[in-house]
Design an enzyme around this catalytic site. Structure first.
Site, mmCIF file in Angstrom:
data_model
loop_
_atom_site.group_PDB
_atom_site.id
_atom_site.type_symbol
_atom_site.label_atom_id
_atom_site.label_comp_id
_atom_site.label_asym_id
_atom_site.label_seq_id
_atom_site.Cartn_x
_atom_site.Cartn_y
_atom_site.Cartn_z
ATOM 1 C CE LYS A 11 -3.828 -2.333 2.418
ATOM 2 N NZ LYS A 11 -4.745 -2.279 3.584
ATOM 3 C CE1 TYR A 51 -9.303 -2.973 0.600
ATOM 4 C CE2 TYR A 51 -8.680 -0.952 -0.537
ATOM 5 C CZ TYR A 51 -8.346 -2.056 0.228
ATOM 6 O OH TYR A 51 -7.033 -2.243 0.630
ATOM 7 C CG PHE A 59 -13.459 1.685 7.523
ATOM 8 C CD1 PHE A 59 -12.731 1.294 6.397
ATOM 9 C CD2 PHE A 59 -14.217 0.728 8.176
ATOM 10 C CE1 PHE A 59 -12.772 -0.015 5.935
ATOM 11 C CE2 PHE A 59 -14.266 -0.590 7.715
ATOM 12 C CZ PHE A 59 -13.536 -0.950 6.591
ATOM 13 N NE ARG A 87 -6.359 -12.352 5.112
ATOM 14 C CZ ARG A 87 -7.041 -11.200 5.179
ATOM 15 N NH1 ARG A 87 -6.884 -10.265 4.231
ATOM 16 N NH2 ARG A 87 -7.848 -10.954 6.173
ATOM 17 C CB THR A 93 -7.201 -5.533 10.042
ATOM 18 O OG1 THR A 93 -7.866 -6.587 9.358
ATOM 19 C CG2 THR A 93 -7.403 -4.218 9.308
ATOM 20 N NE ARG A 104 -2.234 -5.853 7.264
ATOM 21 C CZ ARG A 104 -3.412 -6.276 6.852
ATOM 22 N NH1 ARG A 104 -4.080 -7.179 7.555
ATOM 23 N NH2 ARG A 104 -3.936 -5.827 5.732
ATOM 24 C CG ASN A 114 -3.397 -2.541 7.048
ATOM 25 O OD1 ASN A 114 -3.241 -2.143 5.907
ATOM 26 N ND2 ASN A 114 -4.522 -3.119 7.453
ATOM 27 C CG HIS A 117 -5.259 -6.302 -0.331
ATOM 28 N ND1 HIS A 117 -6.455 -6.334 0.340
ATOM 29 C CD2 HIS A 117 -5.384 -7.173 -1.386
ATOM 30 C CE1 HIS A 117 -7.279 -7.169 -0.282
ATOM 31 N NE2 HIS A 117 -6.665 -7.691 -1.325
ATOM 32 C CD GLU A 128 -8.992 -9.114 -3.435
ATOM 33 O OE1 GLU A 128 -7.825 -9.529 -3.211
ATOM 34 O OE2 GLU A 128 -9.801 -8.874 -2.519
HETATM 35 P P1 IDP Z 1 -7.762 -6.754 5.782
HETATM 36 O O1 IDP Z 1 -6.911 -5.861 4.909
HETATM 37 O O2 IDP Z 1 -6.994 -7.245 6.982
HETATM 38 O O3 IDP Z 1 -8.435 -7.866 5.005
HETATM 39 P P2 IDP Z 1 -10.385 -5.440 5.875
HETATM 40 O O4 IDP Z 1 -11.314 -5.552 7.023
HETATM 41 O O5 IDP Z 1 -10.719 -6.171 4.616
HETATM 42 O O6 IDP Z 1 -8.920 -5.838 6.402
HETATM 43 O O7 IDP Z 1 -10.237 -3.882 5.549
HETATM 44 C C1 IDP Z 1 -9.606 -3.435 4.376
HETATM 45 C C2 IDP Z 1 -8.671 -2.306 4.735
HETATM 46 O O8 IDP Z 1 -9.424 -1.196 5.178
HETATM 47 C C3 IDP Z 1 -7.714 -2.618 5.893
HETATM 48 O O9 IDP Z 1 -6.566 -3.313 5.481
HETATM 49 C C4 IDP Z 1 -7.397 -1.231 6.402
HETATM 50 O O10 IDP Z 1 -6.411 -0.581 5.578
HETATM 51 C C5 IDP Z 1 -8.727 -0.530 6.233
HETATM 52 N N1 IDP Z 1 -9.581 -0.615 7.447
HETATM 53 C C6 IDP Z 1 -10.223 -1.703 7.918
HETATM 54 N N2 IDP Z 1 -10.947 -1.413 9.020
HETATM 55 C C7 IDP Z 1 -10.758 -0.096 9.236
HETATM 56 C C8 IDP Z 1 -11.262 0.805 10.232
HETATM 57 O O11 IDP Z 1 -12.026 0.441 11.127
HETATM 58 N N3 IDP Z 1 -10.824 2.102 10.140
HETATM 59 C C9 IDP Z 1 -9.982 2.519 9.154
HETATM 60 N N4 IDP Z 1 -9.502 1.703 8.189
HETATM 61 C C10 IDP Z 1 -9.884 0.410 8.235
HETATM 62 MG MG MG Z 2 -9.960 -7.750 3.547
#
Ligand code: IDP
Ligand code: MG
Length: 155
Positions: A11, A51, A59, A87, A93, A104, A114, A117, A128
């Site tokens: 990212k 997304y 968010f 993963r 996350t 992370r 973080n 992806h 994707e």
């Molecule tokens: P993941 O990347 O671990 O699969 P997801 O829940 O799919 O997590 O969320 C996608 C991305 O959105 C996360 O990697 C993070 O960058 C962002 N994100 C997720 N939850 C939040 C939040 O509560 N606040 C701000 N950003 C978030």
């Molecule tokens: Mg995800």
């Protein structure tokens, strides 16, 4: 054992913090095969496509602002059970909750910024990968060292 392909993004925070080499090296050393690789800027349209499951969440506006804020590196990685292997290497996350040893956990303290992806299922990876790569941009080859990465019944 299934050979899988998965989509990984470094990212904008990873690129700006000059961690691309470090992160790429982790996946290389793990033994995963890089079959697609590119640098690009995510547009708002691409972000909404990628997304889709998050677009209606509170968010999402901040996520879109972040993911479109600078270049990213997109990779397609291949290997045995590559989706869950990646993963696991990423960690959960929120970087504050991620264990040391994960990407992370080692490099971040943020829930949003973080660094990486990774697709969360083989259905998601198929969707994707097709968003980020044309079929002809994915390269099939047999790495010289593949015989030393896993046994023949694991491929
Ligand atoms: P993941 O990347 O671990 O699969 P997801 O829940 O799919 O997590 O969320 C996608 C991305 O959105 C996360 O990697 C993070 O960058 C962002 N994100 C997720 N939850 C939040 C939040 O509560 N606040 C701000 N950003 C978030
Ligand atoms: Mg995800």
């Amino acid at each position: 054992m299934a050979t899988e392909r998965t989509l990984v993004l470094f990212k904008p925070d990873a690129v700006q913090r000059r961690l691309v080499g470090e992160l790429y090296s982790r996946f290389e050393r793990k033994g995963l095969k890089v079959v697609g690789l590119k640098l690009l800027k995510v547009t708002p349209e691409l972000s909404k496509q990628h997304y889709a499951e998050h677009v209606s969440k509170p968010f999402y506006p901040m996520l879109e602002e972040f993911i479109t804020s600078g270049p990213i590196v997109a990779l397609c990685l291949e290997g045995p059970e590559a989706v869950s292997v990646v993963r696991g290497m990423m960690g959960p996350t929120n970087g504050r909750a991620a264990a040391p040893g994960t990407i992370r956990g080692d490099f971040g303290v943020s829930r949003q910024m973080n660094l990486v992806h990774g697709s969360d299922s083989t259905d998601a990876s198929a969707r994707e990968i097709a968003i980020y790569f044309k079929p002809e941009e994915l390269v099939s080859y047999e790495p010289t060292l593949s015989g030393w990465v896993c046994a023949s019944d694991e491929k």
